[in-house]
Write a protein that holds these residues in place. Structure first.
Motif, PDB file in Angstrom:
ATOM      1  N   ALA A   1     118.236  28.242 -33.591  1.00  0.00           N
ATOM      2  CA  ALA A   1     117.874  28.920 -34.639  1.00  0.00           C
ATOM      3  C   ALA A   1     117.793  30.691 -33.928  1.00  0.00           C
ATOM      4  N   GLN A   2     117.460  31.062 -32.580  1.00  0.00           N
ATOM      5  CA  GLN A   2     116.514  32.344 -31.629  1.00  0.00           C
ATOM      6  C   GLN A   2     118.276  32.549 -31.455  1.00  0.00           C
ATOM      7  N   GLN A   3     119.405  31.465 -30.869  1.00  0.00           N
ATOM      8  CA  GLN A   3     119.647  31.692 -30.177  1.00  0.00           C
ATOM      9  C   GLN A   3     121.161  32.577 -32.031  1.00  0.00           C
ATOM     10  N   LYS A   4     120.944  31.492 -32.504  1.00  0.00           N
ATOM     11  CA  LYS A   4     121.827  32.259 -33.599  1.00  0.00           C
ATOM     12  C   LYS A   4     121.555  33.617 -34.093  1.00  0.00           C
ATOM     13  N   SER A   5     120.499  33.981 -34.213  1.00  0.00           N
ATOM     14  CA  SER A   5     120.076  35.096 -34.978  1.00  0.00           C
ATOM     15  C   SER A   5     119.922  35.933 -34.139  1.00  0.00           C
ATOM     16  N   LEU A   6     120.365  35.856 -32.825  1.00  0.00           N
ATOM     17  CA  LEU A   6     120.058  37.236 -31.853  1.00  0.00           C
ATOM     18  C   LEU A   6     121.695  37.407 -31.777  1.00  0.00           C
ATOM     19  N   GLY A   7     122.876  36.243 -31.601  1.00  0.00           N
ATOM     20  CA  GLY A   7     123.608  36.760 -31.981  1.00  0.00           C
ATOM     21  C   GLY A   7     124.001  37.424 -33.570  1.00  0.00           C
ATOM     22  N   ASP A   8     123.517  37.295 -34.458  1.00  0.00           N
ATOM     23  CA  ASP A   8     123.515  37.947 -35.652  1.00  0.00           C
ATOM     24  C   ASP A   8     123.203  39.348 -35.434  1.00  0.00           C
ATOM     25  N   VAL A   9     122.274  39.315 -34.777  1.00  0.00           N
ATOM     26  CA  VAL A   9     121.751  40.661 -34.689  1.00  0.00           C
ATOM     27  C   VAL A   9     122.125  41.466 -33.559  1.00  0.00           C
ATOM     28  N   ASN A  10     123.898  41.086 -32.602  1.00  0.00           N
ATOM     29  CA  ASN A  10     123.478  41.728 -31.369  1.00  0.00           C
ATOM     30  C   ASN A  10     125.055  41.906 -32.200  1.00  0.00           C
ATOM     31  N   GLY A  11     125.675  41.503 -32.946  1.00  0.00           N
ATOM     32  CA  GLY A  11     126.821  41.614 -33.137  1.00  0.00           C
ATOM     33  C   GLY A  11     126.980  42.143 -35.336  1.00  0.00           C
ATOM     34  N   HIS A  12     126.023  42.642 -35.578  1.00  0.00           N
ATOM     35  CA  HIS A  12     125.606  43.324 -36.671  1.00  0.00           C
ATOM     36  C   HIS A  12     125.606  45.153 -35.844  1.00  0.00           C
TER      37      HIS A  12
ATOM     38  N   LEU B   1     118.635  40.580 -41.161  1.00  0.00           N
ATOM     39  CA  LEU B   1     118.487  40.033 -39.352  1.00  0.00           C
ATOM     40  C   LEU B   1     117.244  39.591 -38.923  1.00  0.00           C
ATOM     41  N   ASN B   2     117.336  40.663 -38.483  1.00  0.00           N
ATOM     42  CA  ASN B   2     116.170  41.378 -37.736  1.00  0.00           C
ATOM     43  C   ASN B   2     114.968  39.770 -38.137  1.00  0.00           C
ATOM     44  N   ASP B   3     114.222  39.870 -39.339  1.00  0.00           N
ATOM     45  CA  ASP B   3     113.302  39.578 -39.901  1.00  0.00           C
ATOM     46  C   ASP B   3     113.923  37.983 -39.368  1.00  0.00           C
ATOM     47  N   GLN B   4     114.899  37.347 -39.673  1.00  0.00           N
ATOM     48  CA  GLN B   4     115.052  36.265 -39.237  1.00  0.00           C
ATOM     49  C   GLN B   4     115.007  35.329 -37.452  1.00  0.00           C
ATOM     50  N   LEU B   5     115.135  37.121 -36.758  1.00  0.00           N
ATOM     51  CA  LEU B   5     115.370  37.015 -35.666  1.00  0.00           C
ATOM     52  C   LEU B   5     113.746  36.495 -34.939  1.00  0.00           C
ATOM     53  N   TYR B   6     113.196  37.417 -35.462  1.00  0.00           N
ATOM     54  CA  TYR B   6     111.327  37.343 -35.659  1.00  0.00           C
ATOM     55  C   TYR B   6     110.856  36.305 -36.295  1.00  0.00           C
ATOM     56  N   ASP B   7     111.738  35.908 -37.103  1.00  0.00           N
ATOM     57  CA  ASP B   7     110.569  34.356 -37.698  1.00  0.00           C
ATOM     58  C   ASP B   7     110.977  33.033 -36.286  1.00  0.00           C
ATOM     59  N   SER B   8     112.109  32.861 -35.860  1.00  0.00           N
ATOM     60  CA  SER B   8     112.971  32.314 -34.583  1.00  0.00           C
ATOM     61  C   SER B   8     112.099  32.549 -33.864  1.00  0.00           C
ATOM     62  N   ALA B   9     112.088  33.695 -33.901  1.00  0.00           N
ATOM     63  CA  ALA B   9     111.657  34.122 -31.670  1.00  0.00           C
ATOM     64  C   ALA B   9     109.949  33.272 -32.290  1.00  0.00           C
ATOM     65  N   TRP B  10     109.228  34.466 -32.922  1.00  0.00           N
ATOM     66  CA  TRP B  10     107.719  33.869 -32.068  1.00  0.00           C
ATOM     67  C   TRP B  10     107.338  32.492 -32.640  1.00  0.00           C
ATOM     68  N   LYS B  11     108.463  31.115 -33.821  1.00  0.00           N
ATOM     69  CA  LYS B  11     107.400  30.396 -33.526  1.00  0.00           C
ATOM     70  C   LYS B  11     108.152  29.134 -32.379  1.00  0.00           C
ATOM     71  N   SER B  12     109.005  29.513 -31.859  1.00  0.00           N
ATOM     72  CA  SER B  12     109.865  29.050 -30.199  1.00  0.00           C
ATOM     73  C   SER B  12     109.254  29.772 -29.263  1.00  0.00           C
ATOM     74  N   GLN B  13     108.939  30.625 -29.466  1.00  0.00           N
ATOM     75  CA  GLN B  13     107.999  31.539 -28.295  1.00  0.00           C
ATOM     76  C   GLN B  13     106.692  30.614 -28.300  1.00  0.00           C
ATOM     77  N   PHE B  14     106.012  31.285 -29.449  1.00  0.00           N
ATOM     78  CA  PHE B  14     104.548  30.497 -29.848  1.00  0.00           C
ATOM     79  C   PHE B  14     104.724  28.193 -28.825  1.00  0.00           C
ATOM     80  N   LEU B  15     105.607  27.953 -29.592  1.00  0.00           N
ATOM     81  CA  LEU B  15     105.546  26.867 -29.376  1.00  0.00           C
ATOM     82  C   LEU B  15     106.232  26.154 -27.919  1.00  0.00           C
ATOM     83  N   SER B  16     106.545  26.484 -26.981  1.00  0.00           N
ATOM     84  CA  SER B  16     106.693  27.082 -25.905  1.00  0.00           C
ATOM     85  C   SER B  16     105.496  27.253 -24.668  1.00  0.00           C
TER      86      SER B  16
END
Length: 623
Positions: free
Chosen positions: A227-238, A265-280
């Motif tokens: 989800a982070q990868q997709k959101s990052l692509g969406d943010v960069n694309g925008h 888009l940034n909120d979506q990235l924030y949501d997926s990024a902190w979850k992925s970083q927290f779990l990792s």
């Protein structure tokens, strides 16, 4: 910038690292087959790889032996200290010094071996990436235009950059780490068994628990990394879209909407990024916690065995060091196995690109239309014979198109948008293959020529002017790479652009930036016209070539183009019908068919579709 935005920015950076370290959730469809094909790319460097692995093993072996030798120094120091207390001897500093020198020597050798291994693998990985990119670059030149119709430029560039980089980094880092980790696990286990079987069994009890917890975390974190990868692509694309269309966005007051979309888009990235970083981020604490459980158990058991006289204090110290280090290579193996999945997915995308269907093969015995000096007898006679074509087989847009064009004639192609005007030109230069029919140049079928020779007969000026990042001189010389400076200057003068170029800050040495934003659209058009002058083609194609220049400049360019078109077959696509009134032949196209043909006077007298186009254009201008 808000705290959330700051956090998201940091998360994006860490996200790249996280995905490099563990890889996104994307997995290869055929892991075994893809890795087998990738290994074949490594065969030319197998000796370098074997030597690198040998040095990696040596580096790990010397590093693993180190704690055991350090334990001997501790034992020597402890025994000497106790002997001094009881008056039976003293500390043998010479022996301790010898042991420490041995330890320093081992660690230096281990570091040197590790350095050589890294140097060798870096060379191999860069060479493989270099070869892959070269092969992909060659592939691009063999792909049909239809491939790029269905693939975005960003997707193709991603395979050149992100996917090849992933392969290169895996070979440079993960393979060496994987070998080192396996050797470390075996080495630590052997050294622990050499000290105490009982303590080793206790230490191994926690390993399954550690693996279970780490695997669970990785499993749950993968979907958030995806989800982070997709959101990052969406943010960069925008961001890229808003940057590229900044002028339009400002002109239509789109700032507020742009910010709203970015925030979403940034909120979506924030949501997926902190979850992925927290779990990792849980992996290290979990690994440390489980390791500490084993560490505590070993410390208690080791103290008991020391009291029984079954083990020395130095061996306890060495064993504790091994226990604390034992979980690290196990975690590294788990992480690298996930990286290999992502690497296989990246390699699969690269091999998929390399396996794409290529252009129709060149004729086995092509007709030679150029002599050794690069001269040709081609005059420019063009014949279309029952041409049928569609960009897709189920949607034919050119229907049974036939036309004979004498050399040196000026042919204008007109018609509404989507009528097939530009398509005719693309077929003429064999950018696409015909569904049926044939095109001849001086009686020679275009498919009987090399594509390179065929396209050398043409000079093209398009409506969308394209210049490269480089000097004005380099951009003009692109029309004829071996042209002298004098030839470039003559072409620029003939195209009426010499004066404009000399007004630039550095004249012909002025550097045009990547977006060509330091010159106007009209100036870009002038330079592309001069480039066509320099090419000195047998057949000229002008696709609305004066659409971006003012009326005065257009008059000058028209004079230059009239000179250029002398004794050359010329195809002119025009929307402003006033610019092609002097054409020898005007082809009027509608829905992929030629509905009318003749010169301006003949077509106007026929009072047909051309007359409607011509009158409607001038009626619109009057309104």
């Amino acid at each position: 910038m808000s705290k959330r935005s700051e956090h998201s920015s940091a998360a994006m950076k860490r996200g790249h690292m996280g995905m490099r370290g563990r890889g996104p959730a994307e997995k290869a469809k055929d892991f075994k087959g893809t890795m087998g094909r990738l290994i074949r790319y490594l065969k030319p460097y197998r000796i370098n790889i074997l030597v690198a692995f040998a040095f990696s093993i040596c580096s790990v072996v010397f590093m693993v032996i180190g704690p055991k030798i350090l334990g001997n120094a501790t034992t020597e120091l402890t025994e000497g200290f106790m002997a001094k207390i009881y008056g039976t001897g003293g500390i043998d500093f010479a022996a301790i010094e010898t042991i420490l020198l041995q330890l320093v020597g081992l660690y230096l050798i281990s570091t040197l071996c590790g350095f050589i291994q890294s140097w060798l693998m870096a060379g191999v990985s860069q060479k493989v990436a270099y070869n892959l990119r070269n092969e992909m670059a060659d592939k691009v030149n063999r792909l049909p235009f239809s491939y790029f119709d269905r693939q975005s430029h960003g997707e193709v560039m991603s395979r050149f950059s992100n996917d090849v980089d992933m392969i290169q980094q895996t070979m440079n880092q993960s393979l060496g780490q994987l070998i080192s980790s396996f050797v470390q696990v075996i080495g630590y286990l052997v050294m622990m068994l050499s000290i105490s079987l009982t303590m080793t069994l206790l230490a191994l009890v926690v390993v399954p628990l550690s693996l279970l917890l780490i695997t669970t975390v990785v499993k749950h974190s993968q979907r958030y990394f995806a989800a982070q990868q997709k959101s990052l692509g969406d943010v960069n694309g925008h961001i890229e879209e808003m940057y590229g269309a900044h002028l339009i966005m400002k002109a239509f007051n789109g700032e507020e909407r742009s910010v709203e979309v970015f925030d979403r888009l940034n909120d979506q990235l924030y949501d997926s990024a902190w979850k992925s970083q927290f779990l990792s981020g849980l992996m290290q604490p979990i690994s440390t916690f489980v390791g500490n459980l084993g560490y505590v158990g070993v410390a208690i058991l080791g103290g008991y065995l020391a009291m029984q006289g079954s083990i020395t204090i130095g061996d306890i110290q060495s064993f504790i060091t091994y226990v604390r280090s034992f979980n690290q290579p196990i975690s590294m193996i788990a992480q690298n196995m996930n990286v290999l999945q992502s690497t296989a997915a990246a390699a699969e995308r690269v091999f998929e690109f390399l396996g794409e269907e290529e252009e129709v093969a060149e004729c086995a015995h092509p007709v030679e239309i150029f002599d050794a000096q690069g001269n040709t007898s081609i005059q420019g006679q063009v014949t279309f014979e029952n041409v049928h074509f569609g960009y897709t087989p189920d949607k034919i847009i050119i229907h049974d198109f036939s036309m004979y064009i004498k050399p040196g004639k000026k042919i204008a192609i007109v018609g509404p948008t989507g009528a097939g005007k530009t398509t005719i030109i693309k077929l003429l230069m064999r950018f696409y293959e015909l569904n049926s029919g044939a095109i001849y140049i001086d009686g020679i079928k275009t498919t009987d020529m090399r594509r390179k020779d065929l396209r050398s007969l043409f000079g093209m000026v398009l409506q969308d002017a394209w210049l490269f990042n480089g000097t004005v001189m380099e951009n003009l010389r692109y029309g004829k790479l071996d042209a002298t400076d004098e030839e470039v200057l003559r072409a620029a003068d003939a195209a009426y652009v010499d004066h404009f170029i000399r007004t630039l800050d550095h004249g012909y040495d002025t550097v045009i930036n990547e977006e060509s934003s330091n010159i106007s659209q009209g100036q870009k058009q002038l330079l592309t016209i001069a480039r066509a002058f320099l090419a000195d083609p047998k057949i000229l194609i002008l696709d609305e070539a004066t659409s971006s220049v003012d009326t005065r400049t257009e008059v000058l360019i028209q004079k230059g183009m009239d000179k250029l078109m002398e004794n050359r077959t010329s195809f002119v696509i025009a929307h402003r019908l006033s610019t092609i009134r002097d054409a020898d032949l005007i082809l009027v196209m509608k829905d992929g068919d030629i509905v009318e043909a003749g010169n301006h006077e003949e077509l106007m007298q026929a009072d047909g579709f051309y007359t409607q186009l011509y009158n409607s254009q001038f009626d619109a201008e009057e309104e």
